[in-house]
Design a protein around this motif. Structure first.
Motif, PDB file in Angstrom:
ATOM      1  N   PRO A  93       0.827  -1.209   0.000  1.00 58.80           N
ATOM      2  CA  PRO A  93       0.000   0.000   0.000  1.00 58.80           C
ATOM      3  C   PRO A  93       0.863   1.262   0.000  1.00 58.80           C
ATOM      4  O   PRO A  93       1.938   1.305   0.597  1.00 58.80           O
ATOM      5  CB  PRO A  93      -0.801  -0.115   1.291  1.00 58.80           C
ATOM      6  N   LYS A  94       0.372   2.276  -0.681  1.00 61.62           N
ATOM      7  CA  LYS A  94       1.084   3.547  -0.756  1.00 61.62           C
ATOM      8  C   LYS A  94       0.639   4.425   0.415  1.00 61.62           C
ATOM      9  O   LYS A  94      -0.517   4.826   0.507  1.00 61.62           O
ATOM     10  CB  LYS A  94       0.768   4.272  -2.069  1.00 61.62           C
ATOM     11  N   LEU A  95       1.545   4.684   1.345  1.00 65.94           N
ATOM     12  CA  LEU A  95       1.241   5.515   2.495  1.00 65.94           C
ATOM     13  C   LEU A  95       1.946   6.856   2.360  1.00 65.94           C
ATOM     14  O   LEU A  95       2.981   6.967   1.692  1.00 65.94           O
ATOM     15  CB  LEU A  95       1.703   4.831   3.787  1.00 65.94           C
ATOM     16  N   LYS A  96       1.393   7.840   3.026  1.00 63.71           N
ATOM     17  CA  LYS A  96       2.036   9.142   3.051  1.00 63.71           C
ATOM     18  C   LYS A  96       3.327   9.025   3.854  1.00 63.71           C
ATOM     19  O   LYS A  96       3.462   8.181   4.720  1.00 63.71           O
ATOM     20  CB  LYS A  96       1.115  10.177   3.694  1.00 63.71           C
ATOM     21  N   ARG A  97       4.246   9.912   3.568  1.00 58.69           N
ATOM     22  CA  ARG A  97       5.510   9.917   4.294  1.00 58.69           C
ATOM     23  C   ARG A  97       5.322  10.431   5.703  1.00 58.69           C
ATOM     24  O   ARG A  97       4.456  11.240   5.972  1.00 58.69           O
ATOM     25  CB  ARG A  97       6.522  10.787   3.561  1.00 58.69           C
ATOM     26  N   GLY A  98       6.131   9.953   6.610  1.00 63.06           N
ATOM     27  CA  GLY A  98       6.119  10.434   7.982  1.00 63.06           C
ATOM     28  C   GLY A  98       5.144   9.685   8.864  1.00 63.06           C
ATOM     29  O   GLY A  98       4.505   8.716   8.459  1.00 63.06           O
ATOM     30  N   ARG A  99       5.024  10.167  10.043  1.00 62.00           N
ATOM     31  CA  ARG A  99       4.159   9.546  11.043  1.00 62.00           C
ATOM     32  C   ARG A  99       2.706   9.967  10.803  1.00 62.00           C
ATOM     33  O   ARG A  99       2.434  11.127  10.533  1.00 62.00           O
ATOM     34  CB  ARG A  99       4.641  10.011  12.404  1.00 62.00           C
ATOM     35  N   ASP A 115      -5.755  11.386  10.749  1.00 62.74           N
ATOM     36  CA  ASP A 115      -5.645  10.669   9.470  1.00 62.74           C
ATOM     37  C   ASP A 115      -6.033   9.209   9.653  1.00 62.74           C
ATOM     38  O   ASP A 115      -5.210   8.359   9.945  1.00 62.74           O
ATOM     39  CB  ASP A 115      -4.216  10.785   8.929  1.00 62.74           C
ATOM     40  N   LYS A 116      -7.316   8.899   9.492  1.00 62.90           N
ATOM     41  CA  LYS A 116      -7.818   7.543   9.724  1.00 62.90           C
ATOM     42  C   LYS A 116      -7.328   6.565   8.639  1.00 62.90           C
ATOM     43  O   LYS A 116      -7.113   5.390   8.907  1.00 62.90           O
ATOM     44  CB  LYS A 116      -9.333   7.545   9.762  1.00 62.90           C
ATOM     45  N   GLU A 117      -7.151   7.043   7.428  1.00 60.32           N
ATOM     46  CA  GLU A 117      -6.735   6.184   6.318  1.00 60.32           C
ATOM     47  C   GLU A 117      -5.322   5.635   6.550  1.00 60.32           C
ATOM     48  O   GLU A 117      -5.035   4.487   6.269  1.00 60.32           O
ATOM     49  CB  GLU A 117      -6.773   6.961   5.004  1.00 60.32           C
ATOM     50  N   ALA A 118      -4.460   6.437   7.092  1.00 57.95           N
ATOM     51  CA  ALA A 118      -3.068   6.030   7.298  1.00 57.95           C
ATOM     52  C   ALA A 118      -2.923   5.026   8.450  1.00 57.95           C
ATOM     53  O   ALA A 118      -1.967   4.294   8.517  1.00 57.95           O
ATOM     54  CB  ALA A 118      -2.198   7.240   7.557  1.00 57.95           C
ATOM     55  N   ARG A 119      -3.893   5.011   9.372  1.00 59.34           N
ATOM     56  CA  ARG A 119      -3.826   4.104  10.508  1.00 59.34           C
ATOM     57  C   ARG A 119      -4.112   2.668  10.124  1.00 59.34           C
ATOM     58  O   ARG A 119      -3.729   1.759  10.814  1.00 59.34           O
ATOM     59  CB  ARG A 119      -4.817   4.531  11.576  1.00 59.34           C
ATOM     60  N   ARG A 120      -4.819   2.441   9.099  1.00 56.07           N
ATOM     61  CA  ARG A 120      -5.230   1.088   8.726  1.00 56.07           C
ATOM     62  C   ARG A 120      -4.114   0.238   8.251  1.00 56.07           C
ATOM     63  O   ARG A 120      -3.126   0.363   7.899  1.00 56.07           O
ATOM     64  CB  ARG A 120      -6.299   1.131   7.648  1.00 56.07           C
TER      65      ARG A 120
END
Length: 83
Positions: free
Chosen positions: A67-73, A78-83
């Protein structure tokens, strides 16, 4: 080689080659029915090469499905990045 062996009255007990398909027929023509074996080093080398190629191909396939995640923590909103 056959002439040198014959001149010295030395019997040929076997031949070891690297597994090229070019060898069996000429060996049979020159030396007759002599045992022919493949070099274990070359067999292992070819197996290793095939395994490494398969591993590289699988890594490439897995990298495409990552999966393509945004950079950084991820931020707390940001609920999408937590999954």
């Amino acid at each position: 080689m056959k002439t040198a062996l014959d001149d010295r009255n030395l019997p040929l007990k076997g031949i070891t080659t690297d597994g090229s398909p070019l060898y069996p027929e000429p060996i049979r023509k020159v030396f007759g029915d002599v045992p022919h074996q493949l070099c274990i080093f070359h067999i292992i080398k070819d197996l290793t090469k095939g395994i490494l190629k398969a591993v590289a191909k699988e890594r490439e396939r897995l990298a495409q499905t990552k999966p393509k995640l945004k950079r950084g923590r991820p931020s707390s909103t940001d609920k999408e990045a937590r999954r």
